[in-house]
Design a protein around this motif. Sequence first.
Motif, PDB file in Angstrom:
ATOM      1  N   GLN A  43      12.118   4.792   7.307  1.00  0.00           N
ATOM      2  CA  GLN A  43      11.180   5.099   6.235  1.00  0.00           C
ATOM      3  C   GLN A  43      11.272   4.004   5.187  1.00  0.00           C
ATOM      4  OE1 GLN A  43       8.945   7.706   5.875  1.00  0.00           O
ATOM      5  NE2 GLN A  43       9.464   8.171   7.993  1.00  0.00           N
ATOM      6  N   ILE A  44      10.118   3.551   4.740  1.00  0.00           N
ATOM      7  CA  ILE A  44      10.065   2.622   3.619  1.00  0.00           C
ATOM      8  C   ILE A  44       9.468   3.377   2.436  1.00  0.00           C
ATOM      9  CG2 ILE A  44       9.998   0.556   5.054  1.00  0.00           C
ATOM     10  CD1 ILE A  44       6.977   0.423   4.634  1.00  0.00           C
ATOM     11  N   GLY A  45       9.354   2.734   1.306  1.00  0.00           N
ATOM     12  CA  GLY A  45       8.913   3.409   0.092  1.00  0.00           C
ATOM     13  C   GLY A  45       7.418   3.604  -0.022  1.00  0.00           C
ATOM     14  N   LEU A  46       6.810   4.141   1.019  1.00  0.00           N
ATOM     15  CA  LEU A  46       5.378   4.444   0.982  1.00  0.00           C
ATOM     16  C   LEU A  46       5.161   5.828   0.402  1.00  0.00           C
ATOM     17  CD1 LEU A  46       4.092   3.265   4.497  1.00  0.00           C
ATOM     18  CD2 LEU A  46       3.813   2.102   2.308  1.00  0.00           C
ATOM     19  N   VAL A  54       5.316   2.082  -3.250  1.00  0.00           N
ATOM     20  CA  VAL A  54       5.569   2.294  -4.669  1.00  0.00           C
ATOM     21  C   VAL A  54       6.175   1.021  -5.252  1.00  0.00           C
ATOM     22  CG1 VAL A  54       5.774   4.802  -4.443  1.00  0.00           C
ATOM     23  CG2 VAL A  54       7.827   3.381  -4.271  1.00  0.00           C
ATOM     24  N   ASP A  55       6.089   0.872  -6.571  1.00  0.00           N
ATOM     25  CA  ASP A  55       6.501  -0.374  -7.223  1.00  0.00           C
ATOM     26  C   ASP A  55       7.976  -0.388  -7.581  1.00  0.00           C
ATOM     27  OD1 ASP A  55       3.967  -1.534  -7.150  1.00  0.00           O
ATOM     28  OD2 ASP A  55       3.371  -0.604  -9.036  1.00  0.00           O
ATOM     29  N   GLY A  56       8.647  -1.473  -7.245  1.00  0.00           N
ATOM     30  CA  GLY A  56      10.010  -1.720  -7.689  1.00  0.00           C
ATOM     31  C   GLY A  56      11.071  -1.121  -6.785  1.00  0.00           C
ATOM     32  N   ILE A  57      12.239  -1.713  -6.844  1.00  0.00           N
ATOM     33  CA  ILE A  57      13.336  -1.296  -5.974  1.00  0.00           C
ATOM     34  C   ILE A  57      13.797   0.121  -6.256  1.00  0.00           C
ATOM     35  CG2 ILE A  57      15.115  -2.382  -7.418  1.00  0.00           C
ATOM     36  CD1 ILE A  57      15.159  -2.004  -3.547  1.00  0.00           C
ATOM     37  N   ASP A  58      13.920   0.515  -7.520  1.00  0.00           N
ATOM     38  CA  ASP A  58      14.382   1.867  -7.838  1.00  0.00           C
ATOM     39  C   ASP A  58      13.428   2.919  -7.278  1.00  0.00           C
ATOM     40  OD1 ASP A  58      16.707   1.050  -9.269  1.00  0.00           O
ATOM     41  OD2 ASP A  58      15.458   0.615 -11.015  1.00  0.00           O
ATOM     42  N   ALA A  59      12.133   2.722  -7.496  1.00  0.00           N
ATOM     43  CA  ALA A  59      11.136   3.666  -6.998  1.00  0.00           C
ATOM     44  C   ALA A  59      11.103   3.674  -5.471  1.00  0.00           C
ATOM     45  CB  ALA A  59       9.764   3.318  -7.562  1.00  0.00           C
ATOM     46  N   GLN A  60      11.272   2.510  -4.848  1.00  0.00           N
ATOM     47  CA  GLN A  60      11.255   2.458  -3.389  1.00  0.00           C
ATOM     48  C   GLN A  60      12.461   3.173  -2.783  1.00  0.00           C
ATOM     49  OE1 GLN A  60      10.290  -1.231  -1.407  1.00  0.00           O
ATOM     50  NE2 GLN A  60       8.792  -1.783  -2.993  1.00  0.00           N
ATOM     51  N   ILE A  61      13.632   2.965  -3.367  1.00  0.00           N
ATOM     52  CA  ILE A  61      14.821   3.660  -2.854  1.00  0.00           C
ATOM     53  C   ILE A  61      14.623   5.166  -2.951  1.00  0.00           C
ATOM     54  CG2 ILE A  61      17.271   4.133  -3.275  1.00  0.00           C
ATOM     55  CD1 ILE A  61      17.513   1.150  -4.154  1.00  0.00           C
ATOM     56  N   GLU A  62      14.144   5.627  -4.098  1.00  0.00           N
ATOM     57  CA  GLU A  62      13.913   7.066  -4.286  1.00  0.00           C
ATOM     58  C   GLU A  62      12.905   7.585  -3.274  1.00  0.00           C
ATOM     59  OE1 GLU A  62      14.481  10.829  -5.987  1.00  0.00           O
ATOM     60  OE2 GLU A  62      15.662   8.992  -6.161  1.00  0.00           O
ATOM     61  N   GLN A  63      11.805   6.850  -3.077  1.00  0.00           N
ATOM     62  CA  GLN A  63      10.770   7.292  -2.141  1.00  0.00           C
ATOM     63  C   GLN A  63      11.280   7.308  -0.706  1.00  0.00           C
ATOM     64  OE1 GLN A  63       7.548   8.342  -3.291  1.00  0.00           O
ATOM     65  NE2 GLN A  63       7.749   9.286  -1.281  1.00  0.00           N
ATOM     66  N   VAL A  64      12.124   6.353  -0.349  1.00  0.00           N
ATOM     67  CA  VAL A  64      12.710   6.344   0.998  1.00  0.00           C
ATOM     68  C   VAL A  64      13.463   7.645   1.253  1.00  0.00           C
ATOM     69  CG1 VAL A  64      14.572   5.303   2.372  1.00  0.00           C
ATOM     70  CG2 VAL A  64      12.819   3.850   1.351  1.00  0.00           C
ATOM     71  N   PHE A  65      14.290   8.068   0.288  1.00  0.00           N
ATOM     72  CA  PHE A  65      15.062   9.301   0.491  1.00  0.00           C
ATOM     73  C   PHE A  65      14.175  10.540   0.458  1.00  0.00           C
ATOM     74  CE2 PHE A  65      18.677   6.508  -0.731  1.00  0.00           C
ATOM     75  CZ  PHE A  65      19.356   6.618   0.479  1.00  0.00           C
TER      76      PHE A  65
END
Length: 136
Positions: A43-46, A54-65
Amino acid sequence: MWRLFSVVFKMSKFYISTNSAPAAIGAYSQAVRTEQTAYLSGQIGLDPKTQNLVDGIDAQIEQVFLNLAAVAKAAGGSLDDVVKLNVYLVDLTHFPKVNEAMSRHFQKPYPARAAVGVKELPKGALVEADAVLWLA
């Protein structure tokens, strides 16, 4: 004379799909479940609603989980059932951010994990993760 024979046991497998996580962007399933194990695709941060990153590393990590949790739920489990997690980062300096997110999304004892630095990920993502669940 001893006679040897084998018994072939074929496990059932179920293909998991949910609208609560991004649709597959290639020739794969969101997850495949066997009797007691589910294999969650990367899963990626889609954002599942827009299919946009989603924008930025923090938001992408959260979206991945969040995406992994949605697929785990569709497979009949949760992040509490993860026994193995693989994380892929374009920039390994973001590894502490993954640890912070894991402490919010997982409970001790934490799953086994690998973190791997990669050159690039689909759609220009900064992070991707896949998981194996044990569903006893």
